[in-house]
Write a protein that holds these residues in place. Structure first.
Motif, mmCIF file in Angstrom:
data_model
loop_
_atom_site.group_PDB
_atom_site.id
_atom_site.type_symbol
_atom_site.label_atom_id
_atom_site.label_comp_id
_atom_site.label_asym_id
_atom_site.label_seq_id
_atom_site.Cartn_x
_atom_site.Cartn_y
_atom_site.Cartn_z
ATOM 1 N N SER A 8 0.848 -1.199 0.000
ATOM 2 C CA SER A 8 0.000 0.000 0.000
ATOM 3 C C SER A 8 0.878 1.242 0.000
ATOM 4 C CB SER A 8 -0.905 0.000 1.225
ATOM 5 O OG SER A 8 -0.134 0.083 2.419
ATOM 6 N N PHE A 9 0.292 2.361 -0.464
ATOM 7 C CA PHE A 9 1.002 3.635 -0.533
ATOM 8 C C PHE A 9 0.084 4.762 -0.062
ATOM 9 C CE2 PHE A 9 3.472 0.965 -3.259
ATOM 10 C CZ PHE A 9 4.778 1.430 -3.123
ATOM 11 N N PRO A 10 0.666 5.851 0.429
ATOM 12 C CA PRO A 10 -0.162 6.954 0.919
ATOM 13 C C PRO A 10 -0.870 7.717 -0.190
ATOM 14 C CG PRO A 10 2.173 7.522 1.035
ATOM 15 C CD PRO A 10 2.093 6.066 0.688
ATOM 16 N N SER A 11 -0.393 7.598 -1.438
ATOM 17 C CA SER A 11 -1.007 8.322 -2.545
ATOM 18 C C SER A 11 -0.647 7.651 -3.865
ATOM 19 C CB SER A 11 -0.522 9.776 -2.574
ATOM 20 O OG SER A 11 0.860 9.823 -2.887
ATOM 21 N N ILE A 12 -1.408 7.989 -4.906
ATOM 22 C CA ILE A 12 -1.095 7.513 -6.250
ATOM 23 C C ILE A 12 0.276 8.028 -6.689
ATOM 24 C CG2 ILE A 12 -1.706 7.833 -8.684
ATOM 25 C CD1 ILE A 12 -3.374 5.693 -7.463
ATOM 26 N N ASN B 279 -6.033 2.121 -7.666
ATOM 27 C CA ASN B 279 -6.380 3.187 -6.729
ATOM 28 C C ASN B 279 -7.325 2.668 -5.656
ATOM 29 O OD1 ASN B 279 -8.892 3.099 -8.091
ATOM 30 N ND2 ASN B 279 -9.167 5.315 -7.858
ATOM 31 N N GLU B 280 -7.594 3.494 -4.651
ATOM 32 C CA GLU B 280 -8.362 3.007 -3.500
ATOM 33 C C GLU B 280 -9.795 2.634 -3.860
ATOM 34 O OE1 GLU B 280 -7.678 7.495 -2.624
ATOM 35 O OE2 GLU B 280 -6.799 5.916 -3.890
ATOM 36 N N GLY B 281 -10.401 3.358 -4.823
ATOM 37 C CA GLY B 281 -11.766 3.037 -5.218
ATOM 38 C C GLY B 281 -11.873 1.654 -5.824
ATOM 39 N N GLN B 282 -10.930 1.348 -6.737
ATOM 40 C CA GLN B 282 -10.955 0.026 -7.362
ATOM 41 C C GLN B 282 -10.603 -1.070 -6.366
ATOM 42 O OE1 GLN B 282 -11.588 -0.760 -11.117
ATOM 43 N NE2 GLN B 282 -12.256 -2.257 -9.613
ATOM 44 N N PHE C 296 -6.209 -6.057 3.511
ATOM 45 C CA PHE C 296 -5.905 -4.988 2.570
ATOM 46 C C PHE C 296 -6.375 -3.651 3.134
ATOM 47 C CE2 PHE C 296 -5.554 -8.477 -0.400
ATOM 48 C CZ PHE C 296 -4.599 -8.053 -1.308
ATOM 49 N N GLU C 297 -5.444 -2.737 3.352
ATOM 50 C CA GLU C 297 -5.800 -1.367 3.692
ATOM 51 C C GLU C 297 -6.387 -0.705 2.445
ATOM 52 O OE1 GLU C 297 -3.538 2.842 4.859
ATOM 53 O OE2 GLU C 297 -2.401 0.971 4.645
ATOM 54 N N ILE C 298 -7.499 0.032 2.606
ATOM 55 C CA ILE C 298 -8.109 0.696 1.456
ATOM 56 C C ILE C 298 -7.289 1.942 1.134
ATOM 57 C CG2 ILE C 298 -10.201 1.710 0.494
ATOM 58 C CD1 ILE C 298 -10.270 -1.327 1.043
ATOM 59 N N ALA C 299 -6.358 1.777 0.227
ATOM 60 C CA ALA C 299 -5.414 2.815 -0.176
ATOM 61 C C ALA C 299 -4.844 2.412 -1.530
ATOM 62 C CB ALA C 299 -4.283 2.925 0.859
ATOM 63 N N PRO C 300 -4.181 3.321 -2.242
ATOM 64 C CA PRO C 300 -3.518 2.911 -3.490
ATOM 65 C C PRO C 300 -2.543 1.759 -3.236
ATOM 66 C CG PRO C 300 -3.567 5.301 -3.308
ATOM 67 C CD PRO C 300 -4.028 4.769 -1.983
#
Length: 463
Positions: free
Chosen positions: A228-232, A256-259, A272-276
């Motif tokens: 996981s990453f803090p941003s795209i 990305n987090e939405g997908q 899975f953390e909901i993040a990119p």
């Protein structure tokens, strides 16, 4: 009642005498062969012929050419841009019965297949040779169709696309003549490179009936990882440095987090953390694959990467990749009954984060879900756009977002499609992308197919 031209009627009568029950005018068969998996409306042909050899394909094309009746090749129907719709009617040639692996040259790492062989079928055939064919567009597409659309997929960052992996072709031309391009030699400077001309032509220049492909040794070890990453932007920067560092990553996928939220819900995944996220795969020796994963982990940490989970265990690898493999079905499950518009663009990877962020903002500003997944290692990404019905306000918003997405990609030095092909969906964008070069493409098309019978209405506007 089916309305067809007098020319098509004469062709059907002639072909019926030759092919008997292998020619169908059944309504359900016609509708199925005019429809692919994309969002475009299906347009059925006048008849479908189920061919089993190059000679039979040539017979059909010669019969159609005499009456100037269109011809459309059909593999598995997995295309996404209306590539098989019979926009001017005509005869569809179903190549699924041409499913023989003709040669395996293990020592030279090449194979010759008929166009209807699917990628999974080929790899099943090869499993005892220690070789495999790596191009994986997701669907179990036919290899002829993959060559025709210049397909790629998740492994392209290491193994390239169909363009790099097709060594030669057998093609039936618009007059029924059969030609063979390329060969088994690893290089050649003899004449024009006709193989590359037909790869990506989507059946508009000729019908591919046989494909000679490059093979690879099955890796001793495969390691998969997810992080996981803090941003795209952080994830994209990790991709760039991974590639620049020379790590021979086989796959590196961005979500990305939405997908990710959609696939976690669909597959009931845990952990899975909901993040990119980035999804990785490394091929090599046991030590080499492990070293690649460790180096990628160090790079991910430089950009704020979270829990970097990696494994060489097959079952655990499959579980990590489940989130990526079921993207389409997970998208459709968000809103049962809605239709999915899948589109793609490709840009230099240095611009990927900027394009993804601009697209997210655009989607949210127009009330659409930001569902983004991409082959980050080569700058290619996909949108899953949900809409209720064609022509609705939601459909128009999706169409406008898609137009702006392509325009932004072109402004960044990218392309309107990285792997889906043009079909009938992105013809205008090809003109914008290539400018005056489109006139040269039309010249080639007219020279090879003067009556415009080969899959008309795709790739180029001819009038």
């Amino acid at each position: 009642m089916v309305t067809r031209s007098a020319n098509a009627t004469r062709v059907i009568e002639a072909l019926s005498e030759r092919f008997g029950t292998r020619l169908s005018t059944n309504r359900d068969v016609l509708e199925r062969h005019g429809l692919s998996e994309g969002h475009h409306r299906g347009i059925p042909p006048d008849a479908v012929v189920f061919a089993t050899s190059t000679d039979e394909v040539a017979q059909v094309v010669r019969t159609c050419a005499a009456e100037k009746v269109p011809v459309i090749a059909y593999g598995t129907g997995t295309a996404l841009e209306g590539n098989v719709a019979a926009v001017n009617g005509g005869i569809c040639i179903d190549l699924s019965g041409m499913n023989q692996v003709l040669e395996v040259n293990a020592e030279d790492l090449d194979v010759l297949v008929q166009a209807g062989v699917t990628r999974k079928q080929l790899n099943t055939h090869l499993r005892d040779t220690g070789l495999f064919f790596p191009i994986d567009p997701g669907a179990d597409a036919s290899l002829g169709g993959m060559a025709a659309t210049r397909a790629s997929g998740t492994n392209a960052v290491r193994y390239g696309t169909m363009k790099e992996n097709v060594l030669g072709l057998t093609v039936v031309m618009a007059d029924g003549q059969v030609i063979r391009t390329g060969g088994r030699a690893k290089k050649s400077s003899a004449g024009y490179d006709l193989t590359r001309l037909f790869v990506g032509s989507e059946g508009t220049l000729g019908i591919i009936t046989e494909v000679r492909l490059r093979l690879y040794g099955i890796p001793e070890a495969i390691t998969a990882a997810v992080c996981s990453f803090p941003s795209i932007e952080a994830a994209a920067n990790a991709v760039i440095l991974t590639i620049q560092s020379g790590i021979p990553v086989a796959r590196i996928e961005l979500m990305n987090e939405g997908q990710l939220q959609a696939v976690v819900a669909y597959n009931k995944l845990e952990g899975f953390e909901i993040a990119p996220h980035l999804f990785y795969e490394f091929h090599g020796t046991t030590a080499g694959a492990r070293e690649q994963a460790e180096r990628a982990q160090e790079i991910a940490a430089e950009f704020g990467g979270g829990d970097f989970r990696w494994t060489a265990n097959l079952e655990e690898r499959n579980r990590l990749w489940a989130a990526r493999h079921d993207v389409y079905h997970a998208t459709a499950a968000i809103r049962p009954g809605a239709k999915v518009w899948s589109t793609d663009v490709c840009v230099p990877i240095s611009r990927l984060a900027e394009l993804v962020e601009a697209t997210r903002v655009d989607l949210e500003a127009h009330g659409l879900l930001p569902l983004i997944v991409g082959h980050a290692g080569d700058g290619n990404f996909h949108l899953g756009l949900l809409y209720d019905e064609e022509g609705s306000d939601e459909y128009r918003r999706c169409s406008a977002v898609n137009d702006r997405l392509v325009d932004r990609a072109l402004a960044m030095g990218g392309t309107c499609t990285g792997e889906h092909g043009v079909g009938m969906g992105k013809i205008a964008k090809v003109e914008k992308e290539h400018g005056a070069a489109v006139a040269v493409m039309r010249t080639i098309k007219r020279a090879i197919d003067p009556d415009n019978i080969m899959n008309p209405g795709k790739v180029l506007r001819m009038n």
